[in-house]
Design an enzyme around this catalytic site. Structure first.
Site, PDB file in Angstrom:
ATOM      1  N   ASP A   1      -0.692   1.578  -4.680  1.00 23.01           N
ATOM      2  CA  ASP A   1      -1.450   0.733  -5.321  1.00 23.01           C
ATOM      3  C   ASP A   1      -2.787   1.117  -5.549  1.00 23.01           C
ATOM      4  O   ASP A   1      -3.624   0.536  -6.226  1.00 23.01           O
ATOM      5  CB  ASP A   1      -1.774  -0.833  -4.323  1.00 23.01           C
ATOM      6  CG  ASP A   1      -2.476  -0.310  -3.406  1.00 23.01           C
ATOM      7  OD1 ASP A   1      -2.444   1.087  -2.644  1.00 23.01           O
ATOM      8  OD2 ASP A   1      -3.453  -1.140  -2.728  1.00 23.01           O
TER       9      ASP A   1
ATOM     10  N   LYS B   1     -11.346   0.132  -1.711  1.00 22.88           N
ATOM     11  CA  LYS B   1     -11.386   1.553  -1.984  1.00 22.88           C
ATOM     12  C   LYS B   1     -11.028   1.932  -3.207  1.00 22.88           C
ATOM     13  O   LYS B   1     -10.119   1.159  -3.803  1.00 22.88           O
ATOM     14  CB  LYS B   1     -10.693   2.276  -0.669  1.00 22.88           C
ATOM     15  CG  LYS B   1      -9.425   1.830  -0.394  1.00 22.88           C
ATOM     16  CD  LYS B   1      -8.979   2.403   0.909  1.00 22.88           C
ATOM     17  CE  LYS B   1      -7.821   1.666   1.517  1.00 22.88           C
ATOM     18  NZ  LYS B   1      -8.025   0.369   2.267  1.00 22.88           N
TER      19      LYS B   1
ATOM     20  N   SER C   1       0.754  -1.172  -0.033  1.00 23.23           N
ATOM     21  CA  SER C   1       0.013  -0.116  -0.110  1.00 23.23           C
ATOM     22  C   SER C   1       0.905   1.324   0.113  1.00 23.23           C
ATOM     23  O   SER C   1       1.695   1.526  -0.794  1.00 23.23           O
ATOM     24  CB  SER C   1      -0.893  -0.105   1.049  1.00 23.23           C
ATOM     25  OG  SER C   1      -1.909   0.905   1.134  1.00 23.23           O
ATOM     26  N   HIS C   2       0.624   2.087   0.901  1.00 25.03           N
ATOM     27  CA  HIS C   2       1.330   3.427   1.063  1.00 25.03           C
ATOM     28  C   HIS C   2       2.582   3.384   1.732  1.00 25.03           C
ATOM     29  O   HIS C   2       3.451   4.304   1.883  1.00 25.03           O
ATOM     30  CB  HIS C   2       0.436   4.346   1.902  1.00 25.03           C
ATOM     31  CG  HIS C   2       0.138   3.862   3.120  1.00 25.03           C
ATOM     32  ND1 HIS C   2      -1.007   2.851   3.173  1.00 25.03           N
ATOM     33  CD2 HIS C   2       0.240   4.420   4.299  1.00 25.03           C
ATOM     34  CE1 HIS C   2      -0.912   2.692   4.499  1.00 25.03           C
ATOM     35  NE2 HIS C   2      -0.351   3.521   5.120  1.00 25.03           N
TER      36      HIS C   2
ATOM     37  N   ASP D   1      -2.152   6.717  -3.649  1.00 26.81           N
ATOM     38  CA  ASP D   1      -0.912   5.819  -2.871  1.00 26.81           C
ATOM     39  C   ASP D   1      -0.435   5.039  -4.095  1.00 26.81           C
ATOM     40  O   ASP D   1      -0.652   4.864  -5.104  1.00 26.81           O
ATOM     41  CB  ASP D   1      -1.395   5.037  -1.898  1.00 26.81           C
ATOM     42  CG  ASP D   1      -2.279   4.171  -2.043  1.00 26.81           C
ATOM     43  OD1 ASP D   1      -3.046   4.044  -3.196  1.00 26.81           O
ATOM     44  OD2 ASP D   1      -2.594   3.380  -1.229  1.00 26.81           O
TER      45      ASP D   1
ATOM     46  N   ASP E   1      -5.402   2.756  -4.130  1.00 27.82           N
ATOM     47  CA  ASP E   1      -7.004   2.578  -3.620  1.00 27.82           C
ATOM     48  C   ASP E   1      -6.993   3.801  -2.574  1.00 27.82           C
ATOM     49  O   ASP E   1      -8.100   4.093  -2.122  1.00 27.82           O
ATOM     50  CB  ASP E   1      -6.887   1.342  -2.715  1.00 27.82           C
ATOM     51  CG  ASP E   1      -6.032   1.097  -1.883  1.00 27.82           C
ATOM     52  OD1 ASP E   1      -4.877   1.870  -1.653  1.00 27.82           O
ATOM     53  OD2 ASP E   1      -5.799   0.103  -0.958  1.00 27.82           O
ATOM     54  N   ARG E   2      -5.973   4.649  -2.420  1.00 25.55           N
ATOM     55  CA  ARG E   2      -6.010   5.837  -1.555  1.00 25.55           C
ATOM     56  C   ARG E   2      -6.194   6.933  -2.445  1.00 25.55           C
ATOM     57  O   ARG E   2      -5.367   7.020  -3.394  1.00 25.55           O
ATOM     58  CB  ARG E   2      -5.032   5.855  -0.560  1.00 25.55           C
ATOM     59  CG  ARG E   2      -5.314   4.647   0.725  1.00 25.55           C
ATOM     60  CD  ARG E   2      -4.188   4.516   1.602  1.00 25.55           C
ATOM     61  NE  ARG E   2      -3.966   3.554   2.242  1.00 25.55           N
ATOM     62  CZ  ARG E   2      -4.423   3.392   3.630  1.00 25.55           C
ATOM     63  NH1 ARG E   2      -4.471   4.154   4.357  1.00 25.55           N
ATOM     64  NH2 ARG E   2      -4.081   2.088   4.165  1.00 25.55           N
TER      65      ARG E   2
END
Length: 564
Positions: free
Chosen positions: A294, A393, A121-122, A292, A296-297
């Site tokens: 991947d 998300k 992720s982030h 981010d 999703d954010r």
């Protein structure tokens, strides 16, 4: 050339005790996957073994990642092990890259039994960074606790894994590749697909692309700035926003995915997305967004860098939800937020008489409600927003949702948010992250804090700071009963709720190699004073939060690592 069937091997191995998947799968430093013998193989086999053989045999699965260091190496292993474990077809993003929202979309489109997502992720990437592997189930969403527990149990007792070491897949060439395996009646198929097109087509069916194109490239068009932070979203931004919707190519920055994200922290918040914040400050751009690693954010900024908190973002989208054609046709079934997220969304839900669900942190809880037809829009304070079009998300979806609102309302981001505050009042919200805290000290502090706040004498206590008095109305360790299946999730965060609706929340997360992260969330509602400075308005609540927890004394910290 040797055309004989490829050999399937069963390789002995020994278990590791630390492969429990968290909310976002298994995350470790890259060197853990590289240096520990069969560490990756064990976890991948545990995923496959957690799926009933009858479901696995001849099935379809989706694989992709955010392009971080070790992504390709991991995909090669997953392909070899999927073939050996009876999977019939793998759908993989071109070069092994696919955003998390796109993977969710593909799982649902191809009716796959699940997908393996390679992302942390982030978190930072590169050889010294982090790597992660996550399993999403057939609904396209993160595996629920029953599934992750099963994966963990297998990982603790694993003795062997199946692999086809001679199988070499070409990730650079789009199209089908087939492989004959010994003792298999049907060939194993790998499809290398365009990572963007299916996802883009889904968005075309949600939003009015003609209206968005006029907004972004017509006369008096909106000037926007989009920062992919060298994550997976870069190609999606270029294809959808620039090529199709007409944004100038210069609108999109840091759009080439890099294994180390250009040495940056791929986290879309004001602390790390500094390029975007700097670009927005001089007023040249009307709208800005960052994503981010991947995809999703998301973070939303207005002109001059006006920051929209994720809590406000989902509330504004909810209040303007019929600016999005999808909801005009599908209707709105419910709203939801994670427990630490501010209560701004609750006020929209109450005004519109739409059901509001408060869940633990983790998108899987939203997915369950969506599958039951109870939820249409949801969000988390950690920069996640999404709808029921997929079960993750979705950063780009959130940006197009905002652009749809701007196209309809014909106001600036700042004016829309300020109008929202005038209409509903404002939830001032912030989060203090204390990173890399000694794990024992953090756990002891949280245990003592729970004893303090759950004592009967704590309720009705009054805390005075300057001219403000806060009286405790309720205090507990948040527990969630899933309205769909009755599953109880306990120990989801310590809550102190005051009589005026203000909240202090404490959560412990991110325990690992670098210690624990203690998070304090502050949420305070103001009906009248809506244009104040967030940190000034929340200072009294922060003083109380630190006094009750004695965090600085217990952890040796003098202040938070990050304030968001």
């Amino acid at each position: 050339m040797d055309n004989s069937p490829l050999q399937v091997l069963t390789v002995p191995t020994a278990p590791y005790p630390d492969q429990r998947p968290g909310t976002n799968g298994l995350r470790k430093k890259v060197y853990v996957f590289q240096s520990r013998r069969n560490y990756l193989h064990n976890f991948v086999q545990s995923i496959f073994s957690s799926i009933d053989l009858r479901d696995r045999q001849g099935s379809t699965m989706v694989v992709g990642g955010d392009g971080r260091f070790f992504n390709r190496t991991a995909i090669e292993v997953i392909v070899q092990m999927a073939a050996a474990n009876g999977v019939g077809r793998l759908i993989i993003g071109h070069y092994g890259i696919m955003s998390t929202p796109a993977i969710s979309c593909m799982i649902r489109k191809y009716k796959a039994i699940g997908g393996i997502i390679l992302t942390a992720s982030h978190n930072p990437g590169g050889p010294d960074g982090d790597f992660g592997i996550k399993f999403n189930t057939a609904n396209g969403g993160p595996a629920n606790e029953a599934v992750t527990n099963k994966i963990f149990q297998v990982s603790r007792t694993i003795e062997e894994f199946a692999i086809c070491p001679g199988l070499q897949v070409d990730l650079t060439t789009m199209g089908k590749q087939t492989f004959d395996l010994e003792n298999k009646f049907k060939p194993f198929t790998v499809e290398i697909v365009d990572s963007v097109e299916s996802y883009a087509n889904m968005l075309r069916n949600i939003f009015d692309f003609a209206t968005l194109k006029e907004l972004l490239s017509g006369k008096n068009h909106l000037k926007i700035r989009l920062d992919a932070l060298h994550g997976v979203v870069g190609p999606y931004v270029r294809r959808i926003l620039c090529d199709e919707l007409g944004c100038p190519a210069s609108s999109a920055i840091n759009c080439v995915p890099k294994e180390d994200f250009g040495g940056q922290h791929p986290d879309p918040n004001p602390v790390y997305a500094t390029d975007l914040a700097d670009n927005m400050r001089d007023g040249q751009y009307d709208f800005g967004a960052a994503f981010d690693a991947d995809g999703d954010r998301n973070m939303i900024l207005g002109k001059h860098g006006f920051f929209v908190t994720p809590s406000d973002s989902v509330a504004v989208i909810a209040d303007n939800i019929f600016c999005i054609p999808y909801f005009q046709h599908a209707g709105v079934r419910g709203f939801a937020r994670s427990m630490p997220t501010s209560a701004a969304l609750d006020r929209v839900a109450k005004a519109t008489k739409i059901e509001l669900y408060e869940t633990p942190t983790g998108w899987k809880f939203f997915g369950n409600l969506m599958d039951a037809g109870m939820l249409s829009l949801c969000g988390e304070e950690s920069f996640g927003t999404g709808g029921d079009h997929i079960r993750e998300k979705d950063g780009l979806w959130a940006v197009l949702a905002w652009l749809s609102i701007l196209a309809t309302r014909k106001q600036s981001v700042e004016d829309i948010v300020k109008d929202h505050w005038l209409k509903y009042g404002r939830n001032y919200f912030t989060r203090y992250d204390y990173e890399n805290v000694d794990i024992d000290a953090a756990c002891e502090m949280m245990e003592d804090l729970e004893i303090t706040i759950t004592d009967k004498s704590f309720v009705k206590q009054r805390f005075a700071v300057e001219d403000k008095i806060y009286q405790v109305d309720k205090a507990d360790n948040f527990e969630y009963a899933d309205p769909v299946d009755g599953t109880i999730s306990r120990n989801q965060g310590l809550r102190i709720i005051f009589s005026d609706g203000s909240r202090i929340i404490y959560r412990l997360s991110g325990t690992g190699f670098d210690g624990a992260t203690v998070r304090i969330y502050l949420d305070s509602y103001e009906k009248e004073h809506v244009f104040g400075d967030t940190q000034v308005m929340l200072a009294p609540l922060a003083t109380i939060a630190l006094k009750i927890s004695q965090l600085h004394h217990r952890t040796g910290r003098t202040g938070p690592s990050v304030i968001i």
